[in-house]
Design a protein around this motif. Structure first.
Motif, PDB file in Angstrom:
ATOM      1  N   SER A  56       0.827  -1.210   0.000  1.00 43.49           N
ATOM      2  CA  SER A  56       0.000   0.000   0.000  1.00 43.49           C
ATOM      3  C   SER A  56       0.862   1.261   0.000  1.00 43.49           C
ATOM      4  O   SER A  56       0.522   2.247  -0.658  1.00 43.49           O
ATOM      5  N   ILE A  57       1.952   1.223   0.730  1.00 39.87           N
ATOM      6  CA  ILE A  57       2.836   2.389   0.770  1.00 39.87           C
ATOM      7  C   ILE A  57       3.431   2.653  -0.613  1.00 39.87           C
ATOM      8  O   ILE A  57       3.429   3.791  -1.099  1.00 39.87           O
ATOM      9  N   ALA A  58       3.910   1.584  -1.265  1.00 41.12           N
ATOM     10  CA  ALA A  58       4.531   1.751  -2.586  1.00 41.12           C
ATOM     11  C   ALA A  58       3.520   2.242  -3.619  1.00 41.12           C
ATOM     12  O   ALA A  58       3.796   3.180  -4.387  1.00 41.12           O
ATOM     13  N   VAL A  59       2.339   1.627  -3.642  1.00 45.84           N
ATOM     14  CA  VAL A  59       1.305   2.041  -4.597  1.00 45.84           C
ATOM     15  C   VAL A  59       0.868   3.473  -4.315  1.00 45.84           C
ATOM     16  O   VAL A  59       0.703   4.289  -5.234  1.00 45.84           O
TER      17      VAL A  59
ATOM     18  N   VAL B 297       2.273  10.512  -9.521  1.00 43.94           N
ATOM     19  CA  VAL B 297       1.499  10.757 -10.752  1.00 43.94           C
ATOM     20  C   VAL B 297       0.582  11.969 -10.555  1.00 43.94           C
ATOM     21  O   VAL B 297       0.442  12.811 -11.449  1.00 43.94           O
ATOM     22  N   GLY B 298      -0.016  12.061  -9.373  1.00 43.85           N
ATOM     23  CA  GLY B 298      -0.875  13.211  -9.083  1.00 43.85           C
ATOM     24  C   GLY B 298      -0.121  14.520  -9.079  1.00 43.85           C
ATOM     25  O   GLY B 298      -0.610  15.539  -9.591  1.00 43.85           O
ATOM     26  N   ILE B 299       1.091  14.514  -8.504  1.00 47.39           N
ATOM     27  CA  ILE B 299       1.902  15.736  -8.503  1.00 47.39           C
ATOM     28  C   ILE B 299       2.267  16.131  -9.930  1.00 47.39           C
ATOM     29  O   ILE B 299       2.219  17.315 -10.301  1.00 47.39           O
TER      30      ILE B 299
ATOM     31  N   GLY C  17      -3.498   9.094  -3.469  1.00 51.32           N
ATOM     32  CA  GLY C  17      -2.269   8.343  -3.253  1.00 51.32           C
ATOM     33  C   GLY C  17      -1.784   8.415  -1.820  1.00 51.32           C
ATOM     34  O   GLY C  17      -1.325   7.419  -1.251  1.00 51.32           O
ATOM     35  N   VAL C  18      -1.886   9.591  -1.229  1.00 52.00           N
ATOM     36  CA  VAL C  18      -1.497   9.739   0.177  1.00 52.00           C
ATOM     37  C   VAL C  18      -2.414   8.905   1.068  1.00 52.00           C
ATOM     38  O   VAL C  18      -1.951   8.243   2.008  1.00 52.00           O
ATOM     39  N   LEU C  19      -3.705   8.904   0.780  1.00 53.93           N
ATOM     40  CA  LEU C  19      -4.631   8.089   1.572  1.00 53.93           C
ATOM     41  C   LEU C  19      -4.324   6.604   1.434  1.00 53.93           C
ATOM     42  O   LEU C  19      -4.405   5.854   2.417  1.00 53.93           O
ATOM     43  N   ILE C  20      -3.980   6.167   0.246  1.00 49.07           N
ATOM     44  CA  ILE C  20      -3.629   4.759   0.047  1.00 49.07           C
ATOM     45  C   ILE C  20      -2.366   4.422   0.834  1.00 49.07           C
ATOM     46  O   ILE C  20      -2.287   3.376   1.487  1.00 49.07           O
ATOM     47  N   ALA C  21      -1.370   5.298   0.793  1.00 44.76           N
ATOM     48  CA  ALA C  21      -0.115   5.043   1.500  1.00 44.76           C
ATOM     49  C   ALA C  21      -0.312   5.000   3.007  1.00 44.76           C
ATOM     50  O   ALA C  21       0.383   4.267   3.710  1.00 44.76           O
ATOM     51  N   LEU C  22      -1.264   5.770   3.515  1.00 43.85           N
ATOM     52  CA  LEU C  22      -1.501   5.822   4.960  1.00 43.85           C
ATOM     53  C   LEU C  22      -2.629   4.908   5.413  1.00 43.85           C
ATOM     54  O   LEU C  22      -3.082   5.027   6.557  1.00 43.85           O
ATOM     55  N   SER C  23      -3.060   3.993   4.567  1.00 41.89           N
ATOM     56  CA  SER C  23      -4.149   3.088   4.931  1.00 41.89           C
ATOM     57  C   SER C  23      -3.744   2.236   6.125  1.00 41.89           C
ATOM     58  O   SER C  23      -2.556   1.997   6.360  1.00 41.89           O
ATOM     59  N   PRO C  24      -4.714   1.764   6.900  1.00 43.64           N
ATOM     60  CA  PRO C  24      -4.399   0.996   8.108  1.00 43.64           C
ATOM     61  C   PRO C  24      -3.543  -0.231   7.802  1.00 43.64           C
ATOM     62  O   PRO C  24      -3.728  -0.905   6.795  1.00 43.64           O
ATOM     63  N   ALA C  25      -2.635  -0.501   8.722  1.00 44.78           N
ATOM     64  CA  ALA C  25      -1.732  -1.640   8.564  1.00 44.78           C
ATOM     65  C   ALA C  25      -2.417  -2.923   9.005  1.00 44.78           C
ATOM     66  O   ALA C  25      -3.425  -2.908   9.705  1.00 44.78           O
TER      67      ALA C  25
END
Length: 121
Positions: free
Chosen positions: A40-43, A50-52, A77-85
């Motif tokens: 999730s962090i990598a994606v 891509v968004g930037i 993308g930030v939300l995906i990277a910070l999704s619950p572990a």
């Protein structure tokens, strides 16, 4: 002051019993360790990059819709990277019940106490 070996063993036994007998409480309190979800962090980082790029392209080309879309993608993308572990259970159920019977923690403590008292007399 550190715990003695006997106190540490008793504390470990109490913890195993808690995990075994009251799994709902353990899940509610959150007594599990967290493991980062690297996929999730990598994606999320890739999507944010891509968004930037889309945001910068929108500003450079003076296209408002592309800039807004880039911001939304970056935010996603930030939300995906910070999704619950994901969580890891610290005690397995097979280790928790040694005697094969479904005795509670206090029952086992009482049995141990009775055995010690019998050994002393």
């Amino acid at each position: 002051m550190p715990l003695s070996e006997q106190e540490q063993r008793l504390l470990d036994e109490m913890e195993r019993s808690l995990y075994h007998n009251d799994a709902d409480f353990v899940a509610t309190v959150g007594a599990t360790r967290l493991r980062p979800n690297y996929r999730s962090i990598a994606v999320g980082v890739l999507v944010a990059v891509v968004g930037i790029a889309a945001l910068i392209a929108g500003v450079a080309l003076q296209q408002l819709w592309l800039g807004i879309l880039g911001f939304v993608v970056m935010f996603g993308g930030v939300l995906i990277a910070l999704s619950p572990a994901k969580t890891i259970r610290t005690v397995s159920k097979s280790r928790a019940g040694r005697s094969g019977t479904k005795q509670g923690f206090m029952d086992r403590l009482n049995d141990r106490w009775d055995r010690r008292q019998d050994e002393q007399h």
